[in-house]
Design a protein around this motif. Structure first.
Motif, mmCIF file in Angstrom:
data_model
loop_
_atom_site.group_PDB
_atom_site.id
_atom_site.type_symbol
_atom_site.label_atom_id
_atom_site.label_comp_id
_atom_site.label_asym_id
_atom_site.label_seq_id
_atom_site.Cartn_x
_atom_site.Cartn_y
_atom_site.Cartn_z
ATOM 1 N N VAL A 138 5.629 -33.516 -2.974
ATOM 2 C CA VAL A 138 5.663 -33.032 -1.702
ATOM 3 C C VAL A 138 5.673 -31.484 -1.795
ATOM 4 N N ARG A 139 4.936 -30.779 -0.972
ATOM 5 C CA ARG A 139 4.712 -29.299 -1.194
ATOM 6 C C ARG A 139 5.165 -28.603 0.153
ATOM 7 N N GLY A 140 5.440 -27.502 -0.049
ATOM 8 C CA GLY A 140 5.348 -26.343 1.347
ATOM 9 C C GLY A 140 6.540 -26.770 2.313
ATOM 10 N N GLU A 141 6.398 -26.741 3.623
ATOM 11 C CA GLU A 141 7.353 -26.978 4.549
ATOM 12 C C GLU A 141 7.600 -28.608 4.655
ATOM 13 N N LEU A 195 16.888 -25.030 0.922
ATOM 14 C CA LEU A 195 17.708 -25.839 1.652
ATOM 15 C C LEU A 195 18.256 -26.999 1.189
ATOM 16 N N PRO A 196 19.126 -27.426 1.860
ATOM 17 C CA PRO A 196 19.390 -28.943 0.981
ATOM 18 C C PRO A 196 18.633 -30.200 1.200
ATOM 19 N N GLU A 197 17.503 -29.891 2.239
ATOM 20 C CA GLU A 197 16.556 -30.832 2.409
ATOM 21 C C GLU A 197 15.590 -30.775 1.175
ATOM 22 N N GLU A 198 15.144 -29.527 1.009
ATOM 23 C CA GLU A 198 14.325 -29.286 0.037
ATOM 24 C C GLU A 198 14.840 -29.592 -1.391
ATOM 25 N N ALA A 199 15.942 -29.333 -1.587
ATOM 26 C CA ALA A 199 16.666 -29.850 -2.856
ATOM 27 C C ALA A 199 16.705 -31.125 -3.184
ATOM 28 N N LEU A 200 16.911 -31.845 -1.806
ATOM 29 C CA LEU A 200 16.887 -33.426 -2.061
ATOM 30 C C LEU A 200 15.350 -33.902 -2.359
ATOM 31 N N THR A 201 14.451 -33.346 -1.870
ATOM 32 C CA THR A 201 12.847 -33.721 -2.297
ATOM 33 C C THR A 201 12.673 -33.330 -3.826
ATOM 34 N N ALA A 202 13.378 -32.117 -4.227
ATOM 35 C CA ALA A 202 12.964 -31.720 -5.437
ATOM 36 C C ALA A 202 13.602 -32.718 -6.450
ATOM 37 N N LEU A 203 14.972 -33.097 -6.018
ATOM 38 C CA LEU A 203 15.711 -33.978 -6.955
ATOM 39 C C LEU A 203 15.253 -35.598 -6.778
ATOM 40 N N GLU A 232 4.325 -20.870 -1.264
ATOM 41 C CA GLU A 232 2.866 -20.900 -1.542
ATOM 42 C C GLU A 232 2.300 -22.247 -1.696
ATOM 43 N N GLY A 233 3.287 -23.186 -1.640
ATOM 44 C CA GLY A 233 2.790 -24.557 -1.701
ATOM 45 C C GLY A 233 2.924 -25.227 -3.222
ATOM 46 N N VAL A 234 3.611 -24.834 -4.126
ATOM 47 C CA VAL A 234 3.877 -25.122 -5.175
ATOM 48 C C VAL A 234 4.777 -26.690 -5.264
ATOM 49 N N ALA A 235 4.494 -27.710 -6.017
ATOM 50 C CA ALA A 235 5.409 -28.943 -6.097
ATOM 51 C C ALA A 235 6.696 -28.608 -6.688
ATOM 52 N N PRO A 256 26.194 -51.084 7.998
ATOM 53 C CA PRO A 256 25.716 -49.713 8.307
ATOM 54 C C PRO A 256 25.631 -48.565 7.677
ATOM 55 N N ILE A 257 25.024 -47.551 7.731
ATOM 56 C CA ILE A 257 24.951 -46.229 6.914
ATOM 57 C C ILE A 257 25.001 -45.163 7.893
ATOM 58 N N ALA A 258 26.149 -44.453 7.623
ATOM 59 C CA ALA A 258 26.318 -43.070 8.614
ATOM 60 C C ALA A 258 25.145 -42.441 8.500
ATOM 61 N N GLU A 259 24.525 -42.046 7.506
ATOM 62 C CA GLU A 259 23.175 -41.307 7.248
ATOM 63 C C GLU A 259 22.688 -41.485 6.042
ATOM 64 N N LEU A 260 21.149 -41.730 6.577
ATOM 65 C CA LEU A 260 20.228 -42.028 5.322
ATOM 66 C C LEU A 260 18.988 -40.999 5.341
ATOM 67 N N VAL A 261 19.196 -40.571 4.205
ATOM 68 C CA VAL A 261 17.814 -39.413 3.933
ATOM 69 C C VAL A 261 17.118 -39.776 2.970
ATOM 70 N N THR A 262 15.893 -39.322 3.137
ATOM 71 C CA THR A 262 14.871 -39.481 1.967
ATOM 72 C C THR A 262 13.552 -38.680 2.547
ATOM 73 N N ALA A 263 13.116 -38.134 1.340
ATOM 74 C CA ALA A 263 11.683 -37.526 1.392
ATOM 75 C C ALA A 263 10.716 -38.596 1.468
ATOM 76 N N GLU A 264 9.372 -38.234 1.959
ATOM 77 C CA GLU A 264 8.438 -39.146 2.101
ATOM 78 C C GLU A 264 7.113 -38.583 1.488
ATOM 79 N N SER A 265 6.518 -39.418 0.330
ATOM 80 C CA SER A 265 5.370 -38.941 0.003
ATOM 81 C C SER A 265 4.393 -40.073 -0.143
ATOM 82 N N HIS A 266 2.986 -39.682 0.186
ATOM 83 C CA HIS A 266 1.969 -41.082 0.149
ATOM 84 C C HIS A 266 1.244 -41.161 -1.225
ATOM 85 N N ASP A 267 0.893 -39.773 -1.839
ATOM 86 C CA ASP A 267 -0.101 -39.888 -3.041
ATOM 87 C C ASP A 267 0.170 -38.816 -3.950
ATOM 88 N N GLY A 268 1.432 -38.205 -3.813
ATOM 89 C CA GLY A 268 1.751 -37.032 -5.027
ATOM 90 C C GLY A 268 3.049 -36.293 -4.401
#
Length: 465
Positions: free
Chosen positions: A58-61, A399-407, A365-368, A44-56
């Motif tokens: 991720v932006r904004g919120e 935010l930590p979540e935003e940084a994960l997405t960026a990284l 502003e919605g920049v990637a 098992p995994i204590a916590e799995l984290v991942t951003a999700e993108s379908h076609d490019g």
């Protein structure tokens, strides 16, 4: 769906924007009851984290709207992710046998492998003396004027042969791997004349061929103007001599490895800033590169704004990097474009700058937005993406979540690999970083300590401590 909630449909299927399928890569037959045989199970995994993108990217919120699954599992076969979700459900969806490796991550956070979208790790020499100068209050410009900076690295790098450059690069890549990096971009830029720059590119190709990591090359002869050379003449040398030779080298490398030439074509980068290359220089180099079928990215607005970000958007550059002095108008342009803003908080930290890239405004502003180390011998000798993660939260107010997405996903799109890496999602390449902490926030919280416990690349453990 509620933010972060587990989606059962997502766990076993791949988004239609990518041609890969959940069972591709597996050499084993699906069982009669429909369960999928696997090579590796992380559960098992204590916590799995991942951003999700379908076609490019991720932006904004959406950058903070990541998946966080407690008591999770990842099933892997043939180097690809087969299933992701709750441990109990994944257990009943797959087939394991005596050959299946099982990793217990019950005390660990698990994320996609980290992606470093901006590095300068091919160089020789040492600039520790400049660190002392900086601690005494000297600026980047003052150090360069005193004979330091890029030109100092040029002198050492020009005297290095390919074997030495490969050896040095190999050690630096290993250090990055130990910090969770599974894919990275690598630039030339310390040769500043044709033969040295092409040796650097050859070293990058060698490392690309031998490394377990995904390496994306960038040719950056336009990093500085070599001493004794007129800027206009050097630009002409890049356009008329170096770029055609780069294409020839990429073509030869592709033929040797039996792959399409597009897999070997490097990006072309220019340092467009005061004291380096003008906007007109940058446009001229990029026009020549595009004509030869090469893609572009740019060092933009680090010290002053010359309009390079506007040019990047106009020409469809893959990324505009640094952006400490980007204008509101250019932020609006980036938000409407495919160009990724690669922010480098390690550099502004290392240079003792009081101002940092306006990440919050860009995200709103919605920049990637992506993050990277800018690892180099002088202005940012930082190779750890977890450290950059912490700096992004403290200095860029991400935010930590935003940084994960960026990284991860956004870094992958910035270097042209977003369709295959950067997400823990069925059908994606099985690049996984496992941490010696239990939840996402503990990675930036532990800034200065390497929390990475294990790294999996293409379904195989390539680092463990």
């Amino acid at each position: 769906m509620i933010k972060g909630q587990y989606d059962r449909n997502w766990a076993m299927t791949r988004n239609t924007g990518n041609p890969a399928h959940a069972h591709e890569g597996s050499q084993k037959a699906i069982s009669k009851d429909g369960r999928i045989p696997i090579d590796l199970l992380i559960s098992p995994i204590a916590e799995l984290v991942t951003a999700e993108s379908h076609d490019g990217p991720v932006r904004g919120e959406d950058m903070r709207d990541i998946k966080r699954i407690k008591n999770a599992a990842i099933a892997i076969s043939g180097g690809q992710i087969i299933a992701v979700g709750l441990a109990d459900e994944i257990k009943h969806a797959v087939v394991t046998d005596e050959n299946t490796q099982i990793i217990d991550a019950s005390e660990n956070l698990v994320s996609p492998g980290l992606v470093d979208a901006h590095t300068h790790l091919i160089f020789d020499g040492n600039r520790a003396d400049e660190f002392v100068m900086r601690s005494q209050g000297k600026t980047y410009t003052e150090i360069a004027a005193a004979g330091g900076g890029i030109v100092k690295s040029m002198r050492a790098t020009q005297n290095a042969d390919v074997e030495r450059l490969v050896s040095l690069g190999r050690k630096r890549i290993e250090r990055m791997l130990e910090s969770g990096t599974t894919a990275l971009e690598v630039k030339t830029g310390y040769g500043l004349e044709a033969e040295s720059e092409l040796r650097m590119l050859e070293a990058i190709y060698r490392l690309k061929s031998e490394s377990v990591l995904d390496i994306v090359p960038t040719f950056m002869a336009a990093h500085a103007i070599p001493p004794g050379k007129e800027r206009e003449r050097y630009v002409d040398d890049i356009v008329n001599d170096m770029l055609p030779r780069v294409v020839a080298m990429a073509t030869e490398q592709a033929e040797r490895e039996g792959v399409h030439v597009s897999h070997m074509m490097p990006y072309i980068d220019v340092f467009c800033d005061r004291g380096y290359f003008t906007l007109e220089d940058t446009r001229k180099i990029f026009a020549a590169a595009i004509k030869l079928g090469l893609k572009t990215r740019v060092h933009s607005d680090e010290f002053v704004n010359l309009g390079a970000t506007t040019l990047a958007v106009e020409l469809g550059a893959a990324s505009a990097d640094h952006l400490l002095n980007v204008s509101d108008e250019e932020i609006a342009l980036l938000a409407k474009s495919s160009t990724v803003a690669v922010l480098l908080p390690g550099t502004s930290f290392y240079l003792n700058l009081s101002d940092h890239a306006p990440a919050r405004r860009m995200i709103e502003e919605g920049v990637a937005v992506a993050l990277a180390t800018d690892y180099n011998p002088g202005s940012c000798h930082i190779s750890s993406l977890p450290f950059v993660w912490g700096l992004a939260c403290l200095h860029l107010k991400m935010l930590p979540e935003e940084a994960l997405t960026a990284l991860t996903v956004n870094g992958a799109w910035a270097i042209g690999l977003g369709a295959n890496i950067g997400q823990l999602r069925p059908g994606y390449q099985a690049d996984v970083t496992i941490y010696d902490v239990k939840q996402l926030e503990e990675v930036p919280y532990n800034i200065g300590w390497n929390p990475v416990k294990q790294v999996i690349k293409k379904g195989r453990t390539v680092y463990s401590r």
